[in-house]
Motif scaffolding. Structure first.
Motif, PDB file in Angstrom:
ATOM      1  N   VAL A  56     -49.296   4.026  -8.340  1.00  0.00           N
ATOM      2  CA  VAL A  56     -48.617   3.880  -7.057  1.00  0.00           C
ATOM      3  C   VAL A  56     -47.222   4.471  -7.224  1.00  0.00           C
ATOM      4  O   VAL A  56     -46.518   4.148  -8.176  1.00  0.00           O
ATOM      5  N   VAL A  57     -46.851   5.356  -6.289  1.00  0.00           N
ATOM      6  CA  VAL A  57     -45.534   5.978  -6.305  1.00  0.00           C
ATOM      7  C   VAL A  57     -44.857   5.654  -4.983  1.00  0.00           C
ATOM      8  O   VAL A  57     -45.485   5.749  -3.931  1.00  0.00           O
ATOM      9  N   MET A  58     -43.591   5.243  -5.049  1.00  0.00           N
ATOM     10  CA  MET A  58     -42.821   4.973  -3.836  1.00  0.00           C
ATOM     11  C   MET A  58     -41.516   5.763  -3.894  1.00  0.00           C
ATOM     12  O   MET A  58     -40.806   5.712  -4.897  1.00  0.00           O
ATOM     13  N   PHE A  59     -41.253   6.486  -2.807  1.00  0.00           N
ATOM     14  CA  PHE A  59     -40.016   7.245  -2.666  1.00  0.00           C
ATOM     15  C   PHE A  59     -39.234   6.689  -1.486  1.00  0.00           C
ATOM     16  O   PHE A  59     -39.771   6.609  -0.379  1.00  0.00           O
ATOM     17  N   ALA A  60     -37.983   6.301  -1.706  1.00  0.00           N
ATOM     18  CA  ALA A  60     -37.087   5.957  -0.600  1.00  0.00           C
ATOM     19  C   ALA A  60     -36.398   7.254  -0.205  1.00  0.00           C
ATOM     20  O   ALA A  60     -35.814   7.939  -1.048  1.00  0.00           O
ATOM     21  N   VAL A  61     -36.498   7.608   1.083  1.00  0.00           N
ATOM     22  CA  VAL A  61     -35.929   8.872   1.544  1.00  0.00           C
ATOM     23  C   VAL A  61     -34.968   8.627   2.705  1.00  0.00           C
ATOM     24  O   VAL A  61     -35.125   7.687   3.474  1.00  0.00           O
ATOM     25  N   ASP A  62     -33.969   9.506   2.808  1.00  0.00           N
ATOM     26  CA  ASP A  62     -33.023   9.408   3.922  1.00  0.00           C
ATOM     27  C   ASP A  62     -33.574  10.170   5.128  1.00  0.00           C
ATOM     28  O   ASP A  62     -34.719  10.633   5.112  1.00  0.00           O
ATOM     29  N   ASP A  63     -32.753  10.337   6.159  1.00  0.00           N
ATOM     30  CA  ASP A  63     -33.205  10.992   7.393  1.00  0.00           C
ATOM     31  C   ASP A  63     -33.511  12.475   7.204  1.00  0.00           C
ATOM     32  O   ASP A  63     -34.202  13.074   8.019  1.00  0.00           O
ATOM     33  N   ASN A  64     -33.004  13.066   6.133  1.00  0.00           N
ATOM     34  CA  ASN A  64     -33.250  14.486   5.853  1.00  0.00           C
ATOM     35  C   ASN A  64     -34.351  14.691   4.814  1.00  0.00           C
ATOM     36  O   ASN A  64     -34.477  15.774   4.247  1.00  0.00           O
ATOM     37  N   ALA A  65     -35.107  13.642   4.521  1.00  0.00           N
ATOM     38  CA  ALA A  65     -36.214  13.656   3.551  1.00  0.00           C
ATOM     39  C   ALA A  65     -35.741  13.881   2.118  1.00  0.00           C
ATOM     40  O   ALA A  65     -36.512  14.302   1.263  1.00  0.00           O
ATOM     41  N   LYS A  66     -34.474  13.587   1.842  1.00  0.00           N
ATOM     42  CA  LYS A  66     -33.976  13.645   0.466  1.00  0.00           C
ATOM     43  C   LYS A  66     -34.291  12.310  -0.208  1.00  0.00           C
ATOM     44  O   LYS A  66     -34.073  11.240   0.360  1.00  0.00           O
ATOM     45  N   GLU A  84     -38.490   3.182 -12.857  1.00  0.00           N
ATOM     46  CA  GLU A  84     -37.667   4.113 -12.080  1.00  0.00           C
ATOM     47  C   GLU A  84     -37.974   5.549 -12.478  1.00  0.00           C
ATOM     48  O   GLU A  84     -38.322   5.832 -13.621  1.00  0.00           O
ATOM     49  N   LEU A  85     -37.836   6.445 -11.515  1.00  0.00           N
ATOM     50  CA  LEU A  85     -37.997   7.878 -11.746  1.00  0.00           C
ATOM     51  C   LEU A  85     -36.706   8.579 -11.321  1.00  0.00           C
ATOM     52  O   LEU A  85     -36.642   9.220 -10.266  1.00  0.00           O
ATOM     53  N   PRO A  86     -35.643   8.488 -12.133  1.00  0.00           N
ATOM     54  CA  PRO A  86     -34.338   9.022 -11.726  1.00  0.00           C
ATOM     55  C   PRO A  86     -34.318  10.540 -11.557  1.00  0.00           C
ATOM     56  O   PRO A  86     -33.485  11.069 -10.826  1.00  0.00           O
ATOM     57  N   GLN A  87     -35.226  11.256 -12.192  1.00  0.00           N
ATOM     58  CA  GLN A  87     -35.225  12.713 -12.097  1.00  0.00           C
ATOM     59  C   GLN A  87     -35.571  13.217 -10.693  1.00  0.00           C
ATOM     60  O   GLN A  87     -35.296  14.373 -10.363  1.00  0.00           O
ATOM     61  N   TYR A  88     -36.131  12.369  -9.842  1.00  0.00           N
ATOM     62  CA  TYR A  88     -36.510  12.797  -8.494  1.00  0.00           C
ATOM     63  C   TYR A  88     -35.431  12.497  -7.448  1.00  0.00           C
ATOM     64  O   TYR A  88     -35.545  12.958  -6.317  1.00  0.00           O
ATOM     65  N   ILE A  89     -34.403  11.754  -7.825  1.00  0.00           N
ATOM     66  CA  ILE A  89     -33.338  11.423  -6.874  1.00  0.00           C
ATOM     67  C   ILE A  89     -32.595  12.711  -6.496  1.00  0.00           C
ATOM     68  O   ILE A  89     -32.201  13.496  -7.358  1.00  0.00           O
ATOM     69  N   GLY A  90     -32.443  12.933  -5.198  1.00  0.00           N
ATOM     70  CA  GLY A  90     -31.791  14.127  -4.692  1.00  0.00           C
ATOM     71  C   GLY A  90     -32.752  15.253  -4.336  1.00  0.00           C
ATOM     72  O   GLY A  90     -32.372  16.214  -3.686  1.00  0.00           O
ATOM     73  N   ILE A  96     -42.246  18.065  -3.014  1.00  0.00           N
ATOM     74  CA  ILE A  96     -42.892  17.325  -4.101  1.00  0.00           C
ATOM     75  C   ILE A  96     -44.394  17.618  -4.022  1.00  0.00           C
ATOM     76  O   ILE A  96     -45.146  16.941  -3.331  1.00  0.00           O
ATOM     77  N   ASP A  97     -44.801  18.679  -4.702  1.00  0.00           N
ATOM     78  CA  ASP A  97     -46.211  19.057  -4.739  1.00  0.00           C
ATOM     79  C   ASP A  97     -46.531  19.597  -6.130  1.00  0.00           C
ATOM     80  O   ASP A  97     -45.687  19.595  -7.014  1.00  0.00           O
ATOM     81  N   LYS A  98     -47.745  20.079  -6.310  1.00  0.00           N
ATOM     82  CA  LYS A  98     -48.175  20.503  -7.647  1.00  0.00           C
ATOM     83  C   LYS A  98     -47.449  21.740  -8.157  1.00  0.00           C
ATOM     84  O   LYS A  98     -47.556  22.074  -9.327  1.00  0.00           O
ATOM     85  N   TYR A  99     -46.691  22.413  -7.300  1.00  0.00           N
ATOM     86  CA  TYR A  99     -45.940  23.592  -7.729  1.00  0.00           C
ATOM     87  C   TYR A  99     -44.519  23.255  -8.176  1.00  0.00           C
ATOM     88  O   TYR A  99     -43.847  24.085  -8.766  1.00  0.00           O
ATOM     89  N   ASN A 100     -44.058  22.041  -7.905  1.00  0.00           N
ATOM     90  CA  ASN A 100     -42.726  21.610  -8.288  1.00  0.00           C
ATOM     91  C   ASN A 100     -42.679  21.427  -9.808  1.00  0.00           C
ATOM     92  O   ASN A 100     -43.541  20.758 -10.381  1.00  0.00           O
ATOM     93  N   PRO A 101     -41.677  22.009 -10.496  1.00  0.00           N
ATOM     94  CA  PRO A 101     -41.614  21.893 -11.960  1.00  0.00           C
ATOM     95  C   PRO A 101     -41.522  20.444 -12.459  1.00  0.00           C
ATOM     96  O   PRO A 101     -42.073  20.122 -13.512  1.00  0.00           O
ATOM     97  N   LEU A 102     -40.841  19.578 -11.714  1.00  0.00           N
ATOM     98  CA  LEU A 102     -40.760  18.177 -12.133  1.00  0.00           C
ATOM     99  C   LEU A 102     -42.117  17.494 -12.039  1.00  0.00           C
ATOM    100  O   LEU A 102     -42.501  16.728 -12.932  1.00  0.00           O
ATOM    101  N   MET A 114     -48.179  11.423  -6.125  1.00  0.00           N
ATOM    102  CA  MET A 114     -46.985  12.015  -5.516  1.00  0.00           C
ATOM    103  C   MET A 114     -47.354  12.920  -4.339  1.00  0.00           C
ATOM    104  O   MET A 114     -46.698  12.901  -3.306  1.00  0.00           O
ATOM    105  N   GLU A 115     -48.410  13.699  -4.498  1.00  0.00           N
ATOM    106  CA  GLU A 115     -48.851  14.546  -3.390  1.00  0.00           C
ATOM    107  C   GLU A 115     -49.360  13.695  -2.229  1.00  0.00           C
ATOM    108  O   GLU A 115     -49.172  14.061  -1.064  1.00  0.00           O
ATOM    109  N   ASP A 116     -49.975  12.560  -2.536  1.00  0.00           N
ATOM    110  CA  ASP A 116     -50.427  11.649  -1.483  1.00  0.00           C
ATOM    111  C   ASP A 116     -49.229  11.091  -0.716  1.00  0.00           C
ATOM    112  O   ASP A 116     -49.261  11.018   0.510  1.00  0.00           O
ATOM    113  N   ALA A 117     -48.176  10.715  -1.428  1.00  0.00           N
ATOM    114  CA  ALA A 117     -46.964  10.199  -0.775  1.00  0.00           C
ATOM    115  C   ALA A 117     -46.365  11.261   0.132  1.00  0.00           C
ATOM    116  O   ALA A 117     -45.978  10.980   1.271  1.00  0.00           O
ATOM    117  N   ARG A 118     -46.301  12.481  -0.340  1.00  0.00           N
ATOM    118  CA  ARG A 118     -45.766  13.589   0.460  1.00  0.00           C
ATOM    119  C   ARG A 118     -46.625  13.822   1.690  1.00  0.00           C
ATOM    120  O   ARG A 118     -46.118  13.969   2.806  1.00  0.00           O
TER     121      ARG A 118
END
Length: 158
Positions: A56-66, A84-90, A96-102, A114-118
């Motif tokens: 299970v992955v959860m991303f808190a995002v702002d109004d600009n999807a950051k 925590e996954l600090p490398q994804y903040i910002g 956030i898909d399979k082409y993203n280096p992170l 992650m792709e499901d969350a996106r």
């Protein structure tokens, strides 16, 4: 005490322990969700596992999807907790898909979650998200189908 009574007591104890730990995991999920919800919208992705570990992955995002905060829970048992996954903040959730280096550095189950969350976030953002119920067969029908498959295979091997 007889063997059967001991076995039943052990089975009931194991069942009660599983219920207790499951409730504790749900409480942990709810706590993390509320914490992330206070920071913005929450995109949740999941990859359920039957034999392999679930994710299970959860991303808190702002109004600009950051991404403001990111958490992941992965494991086979109810003892799994969020990390925590600090490398994804910002990062922008749109990328956030399979082409993203992170994302490529993560294991396959995490990538799928992650792709499901996106995908869920994008569908909600467009206003056309509908939860798709998974169709399951009644157990009697599943057993009947299994019985027919076995018969078919036995006839084919004779």
């Amino acid at each position: 005490m007889s063997f059967m009574a001991t076995f039943c007591a052990l089975a009931v104890s194991a069942y009660l322990l599983q219920i207790f730990l499951g409730l504790k995991q749900i409480k942990n999920f709810n706590t993390i969700f509320v914490e992330l919800r206070r920071k913005g919208k929450v995109a949740i992705g999941r990859r359920s596992g039957k034999i392999q570990s679930g994710t299970v992955v959860m991303f808190a995002v702002d109004d600009n999807a950051k991404i403001v905060d990111a958490r992941m829970m992965q494991g086979v048992t109810v003892l799994a907790k969020f990390k925590e996954l600090p490398q994804y903040i910002g990062q922008d959730l749109h990328y956030i898909d399979k082409y993203n280096p992170l994302v490529r550095q993560e294991n396959k189950l995490t990538q799928i979650a992650m792709e499901d969350a996106r995908e869920v976030y994008l569908r909600v953002e467009m206003g056309n998200y509908q939860e798709e119920p998974k169709e399951t067969l009644p157990i009697s029908q599943s057993l009947s189908m299994l019985k027919n498959q076995i018969k078919y295979r036995l006839k084919g091997s004779v």
